[in-house]
Design an enzyme around this catalytic site. Structure first.
Site, PDB file in Angstrom:
ATOM      1  N   TYR A 176       0.813  -1.224   0.000  1.00 18.84           N
ATOM      2  CA  TYR A 176       0.000   0.000   0.000  1.00 18.84           C
ATOM      3  C   TYR A 176       0.849   1.278   0.000  1.00 18.84           C
ATOM      4  O   TYR A 176       0.693   2.135  -0.869  1.00 18.84           O
ATOM      5  CB  TYR A 176      -0.974   0.003   1.183  1.00 18.84           C
ATOM      6  CG  TYR A 176      -1.981   1.128   1.099  1.00 18.84           C
ATOM      7  CD1 TYR A 176      -3.112   1.010   0.290  1.00 18.84           C
ATOM      8  CD2 TYR A 176      -1.791   2.318   1.782  1.00 18.84           C
ATOM      9  CE1 TYR A 176      -4.028   2.047   0.183  1.00 18.84           C
ATOM     10  CE2 TYR A 176      -2.704   3.364   1.684  1.00 18.84           C
ATOM     11  CZ  TYR A 176      -3.821   3.223   0.882  1.00 18.84           C
ATOM     12  OH  TYR A 176      -4.716   4.255   0.767  1.00 18.84           O
TER      13      TYR A 176
HETATM   14  N1  LIG Z   1     -10.062   5.665   3.658  1.00 13.47           N
HETATM   15  C1  LIG Z   1      -8.868   6.134   3.939  1.00 13.47           C
HETATM   16  O1  LIG Z   1      -8.497   6.258   5.116  1.00 13.47           O
HETATM   17  C2  LIG Z   1      -7.951   6.572   2.818  1.00 13.47           C
HETATM   18  C3  LIG Z   1      -6.840   7.345   3.182  1.00 13.47           C
HETATM   19  C4  LIG Z   1      -5.974   7.762   2.179  1.00 13.47           C
HETATM   20  C5  LIG Z   1      -6.213   7.429   0.862  1.00 13.47           C
HETATM   21  N2  LIG Z   1      -7.301   6.664   0.540  1.00 13.47           N
HETATM   22  C6  LIG Z   1      -7.485   6.346  -0.875  1.00 13.47           C
HETATM   23  O2  LIG Z   1      -8.755   6.798  -1.299  1.00 13.47           O
HETATM   24  C7  LIG Z   1      -9.159   6.047  -2.440  1.00 13.47           C
HETATM   25  C8  LIG Z   1     -10.608   5.633  -2.273  1.00 13.47           C
HETATM   26  O3  LIG Z   1     -10.691   4.754  -1.178  1.00 13.47           O
HETATM   27  P1  LIG Z   1     -11.897   4.787  -0.123  1.00 13.47           P
HETATM   28  O4  LIG Z   1     -11.306   5.121   1.192  1.00 13.47           O
HETATM   29  O5  LIG Z   1     -13.023   5.580  -0.641  1.00 13.47           O
HETATM   30  O6  LIG Z   1     -12.242   3.215  -0.040  1.00 13.47           O
HETATM   31  P2  LIG Z   1     -13.372   2.341  -0.786  1.00 13.47           P
HETATM   32  O7  LIG Z   1     -14.708   2.740  -0.308  1.00 13.47           O
HETATM   33  O8  LIG Z   1     -12.972   0.925  -0.621  1.00 13.47           O
HETATM   34  O9  LIG Z   1     -13.220   2.797  -2.318  1.00 13.47           O
HETATM   35  C9  LIG Z   1     -12.342   2.179  -3.215  1.00 13.47           C
HETATM   36  C10 LIG Z   1     -13.088   1.930  -4.498  1.00 13.47           C
HETATM   37  O10 LIG Z   1     -12.210   1.341  -5.466  1.00 13.47           O
HETATM   38  C11 LIG Z   1     -12.901   0.249  -6.064  1.00 13.47           C
HETATM   39  N3  LIG Z   1     -11.962  -0.734  -6.613  1.00 13.47           N
HETATM   40  C12 LIG Z   1     -11.267  -1.704  -5.954  1.00 13.47           C
HETATM   41  N4  LIG Z   1     -10.545  -2.413  -6.839  1.00 13.47           N
HETATM   42  C13 LIG Z   1     -10.787  -1.907  -8.063  1.00 13.47           C
HETATM   43  C14 LIG Z   1     -10.356  -2.222  -9.372  1.00 13.47           C
HETATM   44  N5  LIG Z   1      -9.526  -3.249  -9.610  1.00 13.47           N
HETATM   45  N6  LIG Z   1     -10.817  -1.482 -10.417  1.00 13.47           N
HETATM   46  C15 LIG Z   1     -11.671  -0.464 -10.203  1.00 13.47           C
HETATM   47  N7  LIG Z   1     -12.139  -0.126  -8.996  1.00 13.47           N
HETATM   48  C16 LIG Z   1     -11.692  -0.820  -7.934  1.00 13.47           C
HETATM   49  C17 LIG Z   1     -13.764  -0.326  -4.956  1.00 13.47           C
HETATM   50  O11 LIG Z   1     -14.818  -1.108  -5.496  1.00 13.47           O
HETATM   51  P3  LIG Z   1     -15.593  -2.140  -4.510  1.00 13.47           P
HETATM   52  O12 LIG Z   1     -16.254  -1.295  -3.474  1.00 13.47           O
HETATM   53  O13 LIG Z   1     -16.575  -2.821  -5.410  1.00 13.47           O
HETATM   54  O14 LIG Z   1     -14.544  -3.047  -3.943  1.00 13.47           O
HETATM   55  C18 LIG Z   1     -14.257   0.957  -4.306  1.00 13.47           C
HETATM   56  O15 LIG Z   1     -15.361   1.473  -4.967  1.00 13.47           O
HETATM   57  C19 LIG Z   1      -8.184   4.884  -2.562  1.00 13.47           C
HETATM   58  O16 LIG Z   1      -7.240   5.169  -3.567  1.00 13.47           O
HETATM   59  C20 LIG Z   1      -7.493   4.864  -1.204  1.00 13.47           C
HETATM   60  O17 LIG Z   1      -6.200   4.332  -1.272  1.00 13.47           O
HETATM   61  C21 LIG Z   1      -8.172   6.226   1.496  1.00 13.47           C
END
Ligand SMILES: NC(=O)c1ccc[n+]([C@@H]2O[C@H](COP(=O)([O-])OP(=O)(O)OC[C@H]3O[C@@H](n4cnc5c(N)ncnc54)[C@H](OP(=O)(O)O)[C@@H]3O)[C@@H](O)[C@H]2O)c1
Length: 317
Positions: A176
């Site tokens: 990650y």
């Molecule tokens: N939450 C945090 O604390 C945090 C902090 C820093 C950065 N981020 C970043 O923010 C971004 C969004 O994450 P989030 O926190 O909103 O989590 P999330 O709700 O899990 O969103 C991630 C999304 O990406 C989709 N996904 C997973 N694998 C994929 C693939 N192979 N192709 C296309 N889509 C795919 C997931 O689909 P499914 O739902 O169907 O699996 C989900 O809709 C990510 O890049 C994450 O690294 C998150």
């Protein structure tokens, strides 16, 4: 002397505020393509931009996610199924976007899709575990951008890449943090390259937020599975006591995570709609007050701080 200095800082802040509040015109005519809209930040951003009247092209990984999003948005918002690890899926999505944007080009590309499992101690992991995350979080971002680049160039638009404070400060093992360091580097390289064409590239660096990706339940059950499969040598070093204190730390991190996802989507929205977007946006108080400042410290000092706030195997100290 101090009065002048304070006055200058105040004036600079005011001018910056005024400059950043200027919004681009004709938002209703602009298309924004967002990856990973099934849940979390992507889903919220899609709904927010739709409410603002922009033409949202939302990419979801599943048909269920796409249908739910369509049910909660206007007829303007369109969805497509996209798996960022599959070249054919990216090529098909690019063609789909091309047909919708026409000669106007694509105003906004938001690389948001991501995964975080497995994220644990390196000792528990294999090369494939690293590759799985890099494939989505880094190579996915690169391939989607390469395919959509000409459409964004045509619109003199924006690329918004979702990184993390973990792209500046590596807090745990696995792919990650490496993937997010890579997103930072890739963003820097395309920002410089695309600046000649009037395209602006922004990096979003959230702290910890409560979404599916950061769910402690998912991380704990996966951790337990990896621990069960680990060799006896690894189990001897990282014993059950260590595992349970590691789990406590994950639960605590989850509790401390922010529930207010709009802190992140506001940054994304600003990067897409302000006439003068920032290069970097940090979202969340943990990012602003702890992680970003620590990332600027000398590495040795950052190591000391992170050492004392981490879980340590007992028999080594
Ligand atoms: N939450 C945090 O604390 C945090 C902090 C820093 C950065 N981020 C970043 O923010 C971004 C969004 O994450 P989030 O926190 O909103 O989590 P999330 O709700 O899990 O969103 C991630 C999304 O990406 C989709 N996904 C997973 N694998 C994929 C693939 N192979 N192709 C296309 N889509 C795919 C997931 O689909 P499914 O739902 O169907 O699996 C989900 O809709 C990510 O890049 C994450 O690294 C998150």
């Amino acid at each position: 002397m101090w009065h002048y200095l304070m006055g200058l800082v105040g004036l600079w802040t005011l001018l910056r505020l005024i400059r950043e509040r200027q919004v681009v015109s004709h938002l209703q005519d602009k298309h924004v393509f967002i990856t990973g809209c099934d849940s979390g930040f992507g889903n919220l951003l899609a709904r927010k931009l739709d409410r603002r009247g922009m033409k949202v092209l939302a990419a979801c990984l599943t048909e269920k996610g796409a249908e739910e999003l369509r049910n909660n948005t206007s007829k303007r918002l369109e969805t497509v199924i996209l798996d960022v690890t599959k070249t054919e899926s990216i090529v098909a999505a690019t063609q789909w976007v091309k047909e919708r944007v026409g000669n106007r080009g694509l105003w906004g590309l938001v690389n948001n899709a991501g995964i975080s499992i497995p994220s644990t101690l390196n000792a528990f992991l294999k090369k494939e575990d690293f590759a799985k995350i890099l494939d989505v979080n880094l190579l996915g971002v690169i391939e989607v951008t390469l395919n959509m680049m000409s459409l964004v160039r045509k619109a003199k638009g924006r690329v918004v890449n979702v990184s993390s404070i973990l792209g500046r400060l590596c807090l745990f093992g696995g792919g990650y943090c490496i993937s997010k360091y890579g997103v930072e580097a890739f963003s820097d390289s395309i920002r410089r390259e695309l600046s000649y064409f009037g395209v602006k590239v922004a990096i979003i660096e959230p702290g910890f937020f409560q979404t599916a990706i950061s769910s402690s339940d998912r991380h704990l059950s996966h951790n337990k599975m990896l621990w069960d499969q680990a060799s006896s040598e690894v189990k001897e070093i990282y014993d059950e006591k260590f595992l349970s204190s590691y789990e406590t730390r994950i639960k605590l991190l989850d509790k401390l995570s922010s529930k207010d996802l709009s802190l992140v989507t506001d940054c994304m929205e600003h990067a897409l709609t302000s006439r003068h977007p920032r290069i970097r946006y940090s979202a969340g108080w943990d990012a602003k007050l702890f992680y970003i400042p620590v990332s600027y410290l000398p590495t040795r000092l950052a190591d000391v701080i992170l050492f004392w706030t981490s879980t340590k195997p007992e028999n080594t100290l």
